[in-house]
Design a protein around this motif. Structure first.
Motif, short mmCIF file in Angstrom:
data_model
loop_
_atom_site.label_atom_id
_atom_site.label_comp_id
_atom_site.label_asym_id
_atom_site.label_seq_id
_atom_site.Cartn_x
_atom_site.Cartn_y
_atom_site.Cartn_z
N SER A 191 12.40 17.26 4.02
CA SER A 191 12.78 16.39 2.90
C SER A 191 12.29 14.96 3.12
O SER A 191 11.86 14.27 2.19
N LYS A 195 9.60 12.90 0.78
CA LYS A 195 9.92 11.58 0.22
C LYS A 195 8.84 10.57 0.57
O LYS A 195 8.41 9.77 -0.28
N GLU A 198 5.78 11.17 -1.55
CA GLU A 198 5.97 10.68 -2.92
C GLU A 198 5.81 9.16 -2.98
O GLU A 198 5.15 8.63 -3.88
N GLU A 199 6.40 8.46 -2.01
CA GLU A 199 6.34 7.00 -2.00
C GLU A 199 4.91 6.49 -1.81
O GLU A 199 4.56 5.42 -2.31
#
Length: 206
Positions: A191, A195, A198-199
């Motif tokens: 996870s 994240k 994505e950032e």
């Protein structure tokens, strides 16, 4: 565009030193199938990376000069390791978490501190490795200007987070430090990696 000149500095230097306390947690991504990499292994083959200080201008084995790169955060490590391709592939890749056994003394190349070291902040982002590696050798060799520093702290080229390059001067400390190794593909990291991807706009190979 800012021009990054080759050393030596063209002005008086005022080096800024950053102290990392003992027990500081460093992170490092490595591929054990390349360069015989280990969790705390210093690379003798070079120069290949940004601030490699190996004696030769062409990559070769240099047992007298060895280097290791690390960061404080997983996002820094991922951006530095996968940033050029913008694809995170965790297959066979490991994450080492190193708890420093003693304090380290680093030459600061972040922000205006880079000018104090005789260069400019852009040294941490340019693609001309012949320039950045020349500075890596210069910082290492000129202890009368920079003291006998353990390495460098600089802004990562991809996301600006603090990154670290350590010279073989501190190899015994790193090798004797507490180390935890995790598969980058571990379910516990999934996870967090998604994240970070994505950032940063990265893809993740599954």
């Amino acid at each position: 565009m800012v021009k990054v000149k080759l050393p030596p500095p063209q002005r008086n230097v005022n080096p800024q030193i950053q102290i990392l306390p003992a027990n500081t947690k460093l992170r490092r991504i490595f591929d054990p199938t390349r360069f015989n990499a280990t969790p705390t292994g210093f690379r003798s083959y070079g120069p290949v990376s940004r601030f490699d200080h190996h004696s030769s201008n062409e990559p070769t084995e240099d047992p007298e000069r060895r280097i290791i790169y690390a960061g404080f955060s997983l996002s820094c490590c991922i951006a530095e390791y996968f940033g050029d391709g913008e694809i995170i592939n965790v297959e066979n890749i490991k994450l080492a978490i190193i708890y420093l056994g003693r304090e380290l003394k680093l030459l600061d190349l972040r922000g205006k501190a880079a000018m104090g070291a005789g260069t400019v902040t852009a040294i941490s982002a340019i693609t001309q490795r012949e320039i950045t590696q020349a500075w890596g050798r210069y910082f290492y060799e000129h202890i009368e200007l920079y003291d006998r520093v353990d390495g460098l702290i600089f802004s990562g080229a991809h996301n600006g987070e603090d990154a670290i390059a350590l010279y073989e001067r501190v190899e015994s400390t790193i090798n004797s430090s507490k180390v935890k190794v995790i598969d980058l593909g571990s379910e516990t990291l999934k996870s967090t990696i998604l994240k970070i991807a994505e950032e940063h706009g990265f893809d993740v190979e599954t």
